[in-house]
Design a protein around this motif. Sequence first.
Motif, PDB file in Angstrom:
ATOM      1  N   HIS A  75     -20.771  -0.711  32.489  1.00 23.91           N
ATOM      2  CA  HIS A  75     -20.989  -0.577  31.173  1.00 23.91           C
ATOM      3  C   HIS A  75     -19.567  -1.216  30.377  1.00 23.91           C
ATOM      4  O   HIS A  75     -19.231  -1.548  28.860  1.00 23.91           O
ATOM      5  N   GLU A 102     -21.009   8.059  27.373  1.00 25.71           N
ATOM      6  CA  GLU A 102     -21.367   7.151  26.886  1.00 25.71           C
ATOM      7  C   GLU A 102     -19.736   6.613  25.997  1.00 25.71           C
ATOM      8  O   GLU A 102     -19.425   5.327  25.997  1.00 25.71           O
ATOM      9  N   GLN A 103     -20.097   7.630  25.592  1.00 28.65           N
ATOM     10  CA  GLN A 103     -19.113   7.767  24.064  1.00 28.65           C
ATOM     11  C   GLN A 103     -17.512   6.903  24.951  1.00 28.65           C
ATOM     12  O   GLN A 103     -16.681   6.322  24.211  1.00 28.65           O
ATOM     13  N   THR A 112     -17.012  -4.432  29.217  1.00 29.40           N
ATOM     14  CA  THR A 112     -17.800  -5.670  29.053  1.00 29.40           C
ATOM     15  C   THR A 112     -16.405  -6.182  29.915  1.00 29.40           C
ATOM     16  O   THR A 112     -17.085  -7.518  29.779  1.00 29.40           O
ATOM     17  N   GLY A 147     -13.799   9.129  19.358  1.00 33.22           N
ATOM     18  CA  GLY A 147     -12.523   8.350  20.650  1.00 33.22           C
ATOM     19  C   GLY A 147     -11.383   8.711  20.592  1.00 33.22           C
ATOM     20  O   GLY A 147     -10.692   9.658  20.970  1.00 33.22           O
ATOM     21  N   ASN A 193     -14.673  -0.169  25.978  1.00 29.20           N
ATOM     22  CA  ASN A 193     -14.095  -1.250  25.595  1.00 29.20           C
ATOM     23  C   ASN A 193     -13.857  -1.886  24.721  1.00 29.20           C
ATOM     24  O   ASN A 193     -13.944  -2.985  24.143  1.00 29.20           O
ATOM     25  N   GLY A 194     -13.467  -0.844  23.000  1.00 32.41           N
ATOM     26  CA  GLY A 194     -13.139  -0.698  22.283  1.00 32.41           C
ATOM     27  C   GLY A 194     -11.026  -1.063  22.158  1.00 32.41           C
ATOM     28  O   GLY A 194     -10.356  -1.473  21.278  1.00 32.41           O
ATOM     29  N   GLU A 239     -17.759   3.307  25.821  1.00 30.96           N
ATOM     30  CA  GLU A 239     -17.248   2.600  23.940  1.00 30.96           C
ATOM     31  C   GLU A 239     -16.006   2.646  23.420  1.00 30.96           C
ATOM     32  O   GLU A 239     -15.752   1.361  23.362  1.00 30.96           O
ATOM     33  N   THR A 240     -15.495   3.834  23.465  1.00 29.77           N
ATOM     34  CA  THR A 240     -14.301   3.852  23.285  1.00 29.77           C
ATOM     35  C   THR A 240     -13.567   2.533  24.297  1.00 29.77           C
ATOM     36  O   THR A 240     -12.273   2.123  23.952  1.00 29.77           O
TER      37      THR A 240
END
Length: 302
Positions: free
Chosen positions: A208, A161-162, A210, A131, A168-169, A165-166
Amino acid sequence: GGTALGGAGASESGGAACTGGGGSHGSGAAEQQQQQQNKTGGLLPQQEPLRPPKTAPPGAGSAEHLRQTTVPSGSQDKVSVPDSGPEMAKPQVAVAPVVVSKLSVKAPEFYPSGYSQHFNQNFADSSFEDGYDGYMTLAEYVQDFLNHLTEQPGCFETEIEQFAETLNGWVTTDEALQELVELIYQQATSVPNFSYMGARLCNYLSHHLTISPQSGNFRQLLLQRSFENRDEAAKGDEATRKQFHAFVLFLAELYLNLEIKGTKGQVTRAEILQEGLRELLNALFSNPVDNNLICAVKLLKV
């Protein structure tokens, strides 16, 4: 008169006898010829072995052909094989020396023009499973990932994908989303050959991420980002036109790769990009110099 006729008949009979004798003589000659042919092995004479093709190494095909040549059954002739001497020696295959290049895979010759090699090397050598650990800002993390994609585009499928996700945080505010859009836009319009990869990245993030603030989601902010004063850019100096051309080709790839899902689940394309590409094409034709026309042709091909 009867005697003479009888004599003539006898004469004819003698002629017939002579003819019969000739037939017997001819039959005997045929038998002798047949026996001679049986001894020689057939009607056609024995042919010599074919020469090896010119493309074969010297002496490589002769011995092999002689080994495969068989003597017909009933033949008493012998196939003459040349004596093994210097001419029939085994061919020597010349082995070329192995040339080992001292050029590194990270040599400057292998990097795209305009690409900065001074990015976090630890980031490039590893995947993005950790991340954003060790990164102080969003810009540093995103820029290193964009450089990583530029150097190794094959890692897109395994690491996108990773990366999403990172983000989004991390991207939780309007300002962070604006910064993300600007970083991708600058990379896609300043680094050659990144327009296609940048368009794929934008399409993935548009589905992807959010965050959806009131100012607009990722796709809306990306479509609102335009090249200011495009007419002046098409008539500007060489550096300005080069950046403008990269922007045009990025929008073309974005039009092909950016998928918009309708209310019924159908996939459509951004119509605003189609209108924008038509305006960009007119801007290129407004100053028909060579590099503008080359960019227009590339746009039409895409």
